[in-house]
Design an enzyme around this catalytic site. Sequence first.
Site, short mmCIF file in Angstrom:
data_model
loop_
_atom_site.label_atom_id
_atom_site.label_comp_id
_atom_site.label_asym_id
_atom_site.label_seq_id
_atom_site.Cartn_x
_atom_site.Cartn_y
_atom_site.Cartn_z
CG ASN A 30 -7.68 1.89 -3.78
OD1 ASN A 30 -7.22 2.00 -2.64
ND2 ASN A 30 -6.89 1.77 -4.83
CG ASP A 39 1.69 -0.57 -3.59
OD1 ASP A 39 0.71 -1.28 -3.90
OD2 ASP A 39 2.26 0.18 -4.40
C1 FPP Z 1 -2.34 -2.06 -2.01
O1 FPP Z 1 -1.96 -3.29 -2.58
C2 FPP Z 1 -3.24 -2.28 -0.92
C3 FPP Z 1 -4.53 -1.85 -0.84
C4 FPP Z 1 -5.19 -1.06 -1.87
C5 FPP Z 1 -5.36 -2.19 0.30
C6 FPP Z 1 -4.66 -2.09 1.60
C7 FPP Z 1 -5.42 -2.87 2.57
C8 FPP Z 1 -4.91 -3.69 3.47
C9 FPP Z 1 -3.47 -3.88 3.74
C10 FPP Z 1 -5.87 -4.43 4.26
C11 FPP Z 1 -5.81 -4.06 5.68
C12 FPP Z 1 -6.32 -2.75 6.03
C13 FPP Z 1 -7.16 -2.56 7.06
C14 FPP Z 1 -7.35 -1.20 7.60
C15 FPP Z 1 -7.89 -3.64 7.71
P1 FPP Z 1 -2.38 -3.59 -4.07
O2 FPP Z 1 -3.64 -4.36 -4.06
O3 FPP Z 1 -2.42 -2.30 -4.83
O4 FPP Z 1 -1.21 -4.50 -4.55
P2 FPP Z 1 -0.60 -4.53 -6.01
O5 FPP Z 1 -0.05 -3.17 -6.29
O6 FPP Z 1 0.45 -5.56 -5.88
O7 FPP Z 1 -1.71 -4.90 -6.93
#
Ligand code: FPP
Length: 248
Positions: free
Chosen positions: A74, A26
């Site tokens: 998502n 996250d």
């Molecule tokens: C949460 O951060 C993250 C995600 C929803 C996506 C996770 C994906 C990756 C780390 C990319 C790599 C993965 C692969 C398998 C290549 P957020 O966007 O919710 O952050 P925030 O809460 O700060 O908005």
Amino acid sequence: MTDAEYNLISKVNPEKLPRHVAIIMDGNGRWASLQGLLRSAGHSAGVKTLKKILTVAVNLKLEALTVYAFSTENWKRPHAEVDFLMHLFSDYLEREKAEMHEKNIRIRFLGRTDAFSDGIRNRIREATELMKDNTGVKFNIAANYGGRDEIVRAAQKLAKKAAAGEILPDDITDEIFENELDTCGQPPVDLVIRTSGEYRVSNFLLWQSAYAEFWFTNTTWPEFTPEEFVDALIDFGNRDRKFGAVKN
Ligand code: FPP
């Protein structure tokens, strides 16, 4: 393995290592905003962190590592962000699969990957097929995954077997149920790590983490380091796990 990598993993007592670690990666978006960057830059940075953490898992000979890449919720994000994430997953598989295979990693995808585009599904199929006989780290990527959805799908599969007379309802046990989950054949989750200061499960591995230990950090995923990962593993090794029983 480099000297630095060896020194790092030497801090962990192999006898107290979790068998299965699950990570909620996250804080990509928050990290990017703080840098004055677009959210997509946060996800790209997140891929780099993932690569480093997977290397530690390989060096430690961890049995299983599961990461939450995309939840069933998502899809509600802006179209451009969803699109970017899809390209990121696809590029990641294409770029990393040979090296992962060389490291004896066995990749698997958890969730409804059938909802993805043909292009991504092909990459998922190719990577999974390439690594299917590997015996090293079981690396699971949860993509279009929801814990409740996984449990519902397992229930549907068993209900169909019961309706077809292949199984009696009273014969359904924990073990039989587990065999229908996306993680079938893998150990239960011992440790869940969540970055970026949130204290939620977010529909991740609900069945598998029934007795998991949790480890939270304020560090955002792009800033999460192998050193902090090792700290979490050491902390896990010091926990007193009772599994509902009393210990002397
Ligand atoms: C949460 O951060 C993250 C995600 C929803 C996506 C996770 C994906 C990756 C780390 C990319 C790599 C993965 C692969 C398998 C290549 P957020 O966007 O919710 O952050 P925030 O809460 O700060 O908005």
